[in-house]
Motif scaffolding. Sequence first.
Motif, PDB file in Angstrom:
ATOM      1  N   GLY A 186      -5.193   8.968   3.262  1.00  0.00           N
ATOM      2  CA  GLY A 186      -4.295   8.017   2.622  1.00  0.00           C
ATOM      3  C   GLY A 186      -2.846   8.450   2.689  1.00  0.00           C
ATOM      4  O   GLY A 186      -1.951   7.650   3.032  1.00  0.00           O
ATOM      5  N   PHE A 187      -2.578   9.717   2.385  1.00  0.00           N
ATOM      6  CA  PHE A 187      -1.202  10.219   2.463  1.00  0.00           C
ATOM      7  C   PHE A 187      -0.688  10.171   3.891  1.00  0.00           C
ATOM      8  O   PHE A 187       0.466   9.788   4.134  1.00  0.00           O
ATOM      9  CB  PHE A 187      -1.131  11.653   1.927  1.00  0.00           C
ATOM     10  N   ARG A 188      -1.513  10.559   4.850  1.00  0.00           N
ATOM     11  CA  ARG A 188      -1.055  10.552   6.242  1.00  0.00           C
ATOM     12  C   ARG A 188      -0.675   9.148   6.696  1.00  0.00           C
ATOM     13  O   ARG A 188       0.390   8.934   7.293  1.00  0.00           O
ATOM     14  CB  ARG A 188      -2.146  11.107   7.171  1.00  0.00           C
ATOM     15  N   PRO A 296       8.143  13.571  16.865  1.00  0.00           N
ATOM     16  CA  PRO A 296       7.763  14.143  15.585  1.00  0.00           C
ATOM     17  C   PRO A 296       6.707  13.335  14.853  1.00  0.00           C
ATOM     18  O   PRO A 296       5.801  13.895  14.272  1.00  0.00           O
ATOM     19  CB  PRO A 296       9.081  14.157  14.814  1.00  0.00           C
ATOM     20  N   ILE A 297       6.815  12.004  14.879  1.00  0.00           N
ATOM     21  CA  ILE A 297       5.861  11.172  14.141  1.00  0.00           C
ATOM     22  C   ILE A 297       4.476  11.312  14.754  1.00  0.00           C
ATOM     23  O   ILE A 297       3.486  11.526  14.053  1.00  0.00           O
ATOM     24  CB  ILE A 297       6.306   9.704  14.143  1.00  0.00           C
ATOM     25  N   ASP A 298       4.388  11.203  16.077  1.00  0.00           N
ATOM     26  CA  ASP A 298       3.091  11.300  16.739  1.00  0.00           C
ATOM     27  C   ASP A 298       2.487  12.685  16.583  1.00  0.00           C
ATOM     28  O   ASP A 298       1.268  12.842  16.548  1.00  0.00           O
ATOM     29  CB  ASP A 298       3.223  10.971  18.228  1.00  0.00           C
ATOM     30  N   PHE A 299       3.343  13.717  16.507  1.00  0.00           N
ATOM     31  CA  PHE A 299       2.811  15.070  16.392  1.00  0.00           C
ATOM     32  C   PHE A 299       2.391  15.391  14.965  1.00  0.00           C
ATOM     33  O   PHE A 299       1.335  15.968  14.736  1.00  0.00           O
ATOM     34  CB  PHE A 299       3.856  16.087  16.853  1.00  0.00           C
ATOM     35  N   LEU A 300       3.211  15.028  13.981  1.00  0.00           N
ATOM     36  CA  LEU A 300       2.967  15.459  12.607  1.00  0.00           C
ATOM     37  C   LEU A 300       2.113  14.491  11.801  1.00  0.00           C
ATOM     38  O   LEU A 300       1.567  14.870  10.770  1.00  0.00           O
ATOM     39  CB  LEU A 300       4.304  15.684  11.898  1.00  0.00           C
ATOM     40  N   TYR A 301       1.980  13.246  12.230  1.00  0.00           N
ATOM     41  CA  TYR A 301       1.113  12.294  11.535  1.00  0.00           C
ATOM     42  C   TYR A 301       0.111  11.671  12.513  1.00  0.00           C
ATOM     43  O   TYR A 301      -0.066  10.461  12.541  1.00  0.00           O
ATOM     44  CB  TYR A 301       1.938  11.164  10.899  1.00  0.00           C
ATOM     45  N   PRO A 302      -0.550  12.468  13.358  1.00  0.00           N
ATOM     46  CA  PRO A 302      -1.441  11.865  14.362  1.00  0.00           C
ATOM     47  C   PRO A 302      -2.745  11.404  13.754  1.00  0.00           C
ATOM     48  O   PRO A 302      -3.191  11.901  12.722  1.00  0.00           O
ATOM     49  CB  PRO A 302      -1.686  13.028  15.325  1.00  0.00           C
ATOM     50  N   LYS A 303      -3.365  10.426  14.415  1.00  0.00           N
ATOM     51  CA  LYS A 303      -4.732  10.087  14.059  1.00  0.00           C
ATOM     52  C   LYS A 303      -5.624  11.254  14.474  1.00  0.00           C
ATOM     53  O   LYS A 303      -5.340  11.937  15.457  1.00  0.00           O
ATOM     54  CB  LYS A 303      -5.190   8.814  14.785  1.00  0.00           C
ATOM     55  N   ARG A 311       1.037  14.075  21.552  1.00  0.00           N
ATOM     56  CA  ARG A 311       1.688  14.541  20.329  1.00  0.00           C
ATOM     57  C   ARG A 311       2.346  15.909  20.544  1.00  0.00           C
ATOM     58  O   ARG A 311       2.129  16.853  19.798  1.00  0.00           O
ATOM     59  CB  ARG A 311       0.695  14.583  19.179  1.00  0.00           C
ATOM     60  N   LYS A 312       3.158  16.011  21.631  1.00  0.00           N
ATOM     61  CA  LYS A 312       3.863  17.258  21.902  1.00  0.00           C
ATOM     62  C   LYS A 312       5.379  17.046  21.825  1.00  0.00           C
ATOM     63  O   LYS A 312       5.885  16.009  22.190  1.00  0.00           O
ATOM     64  CB  LYS A 312       3.505  17.782  23.287  1.00  0.00           C
ATOM     65  N   GLU A 313       6.058  18.074  21.369  1.00  0.00           N
ATOM     66  CA  GLU A 313       7.517  18.073  21.309  1.00  0.00           C
ATOM     67  C   GLU A 313       7.926  19.502  21.031  1.00  0.00           C
ATOM     68  O   GLU A 313       7.121  20.298  20.585  1.00  0.00           O
ATOM     69  CB  GLU A 313       8.009  17.151  20.187  1.00  0.00           C
ATOM     70  N   SER A 314       9.156  19.835  21.274  1.00  0.00           N
ATOM     71  CA  SER A 314       9.579  21.202  21.014  1.00  0.00           C
ATOM     72  C   SER A 314       9.532  21.488  19.523  1.00  0.00           C
ATOM     73  O   SER A 314       9.809  20.625  18.692  1.00  0.00           O
ATOM     74  CB  SER A 314      11.011  21.414  21.515  1.00  0.00           C
ATOM     75  N   TYR A 315       9.154  22.701  19.178  1.00  0.00           N
ATOM     76  CA  TYR A 315       9.016  23.094  17.773  1.00  0.00           C
ATOM     77  C   TYR A 315      10.349  22.943  17.040  1.00  0.00           C
ATOM     78  O   TYR A 315      10.401  22.519  15.897  1.00  0.00           O
ATOM     79  CB  TYR A 315       8.532  24.551  17.704  1.00  0.00           C
TER      80      TYR A 315
END
Length: 355
Positions: A186-188, A296-303, A311-315
Amino acid sequence: MRFGRKLALQVTSDQTGAPYLSHKAMKEAINKTVRDLRLYQARWQSLETRQAAPPEEAWCEELGKLEQQIKDLDRELFAIVDEDLEKIHSHIRQMEASLEPSLCQLQDMSLRCGLLLEETQLNHLQEIFPVALESPAEMCQRLIELRMMQDPAGMAGAIHELIIKFNQHLEEVDEHTQYLEINVAGFRKLLKRHEKQVPHKFHASQTPCLGFHRLVTRSSRQLVEITTVLGRSIGDAVQRLDKILPTVQTEPGQRALRTRQGFPELREPKGLGPECQMVLQIQAQLKEQAPMQAGPIDFLYPKPNLPMDRRKESYEELVADSEIESVESLRSQVEFRPVFACRPFDPGNSSEDSA
């Protein structure tokens, strides 16, 4: 089934009075923010079309009020998020404390019938054993087989009691992991929607917001992992008993066979759900600080189970202007004694490898 409906069904079926995320209130707060944001954007576009004339003071004042209103609504959302996280996290700690006694009882029962060995017992046996064995698991297996041949009826009765106790404990553990899963999901979902629809300049809190990651506590992971190992140990003992009993042609062996016929089915642990597993994967990747390539959205809130290449991006980009709370900083409040299962398990999945 839509998430709101699924959550409502679980809240209705849960008779414990446990707190759940305020899905409806959070959703309404986001909807209000988005409505005011659309109005703000429409006013701003109208102002841009009047480039030839200087902006009227009334228009600028209205835009300023709308901007402040959007920020206030966003602040209300995160007030709900923070309050819900505090209540849910507190309840999780209570659930962990209530599960600890039954897990310790299972460990004691397993130790008494030889399915598990404490480290001191293992060291002593290694000193007196005439032949060097490959692993602690192999030693446990040999000892269990000896016990079964010497006291088949006693071992069958002990394993029967263990299965009953384990199934009762597992039912509570599965309820606990289901509670974690639906709240984390739910939070995600809601925070991902907020991140996509509300521009960063209106955020009232540090984003991306990963505070919900702390719901997947180290203690809960230990409970699930140790329960799973105990289940494997009991299952292994049942298989060994089935191989040995036909060879024991004695009266105790016949009693053991009758006891074996009355064994209930050993339930399989469900373990942590995909949402919780995804939280652990993200935390592990953030700890590595390795170069990633995705938004960031795809990496940190992925399904859950989303492919890594999406879901990759530089740290550095992901954590810029963010305060990412690590699950590693949370101290476990539950202590468990070190034991060796009668079947080896992957040390990479043990509680020592915490995210």
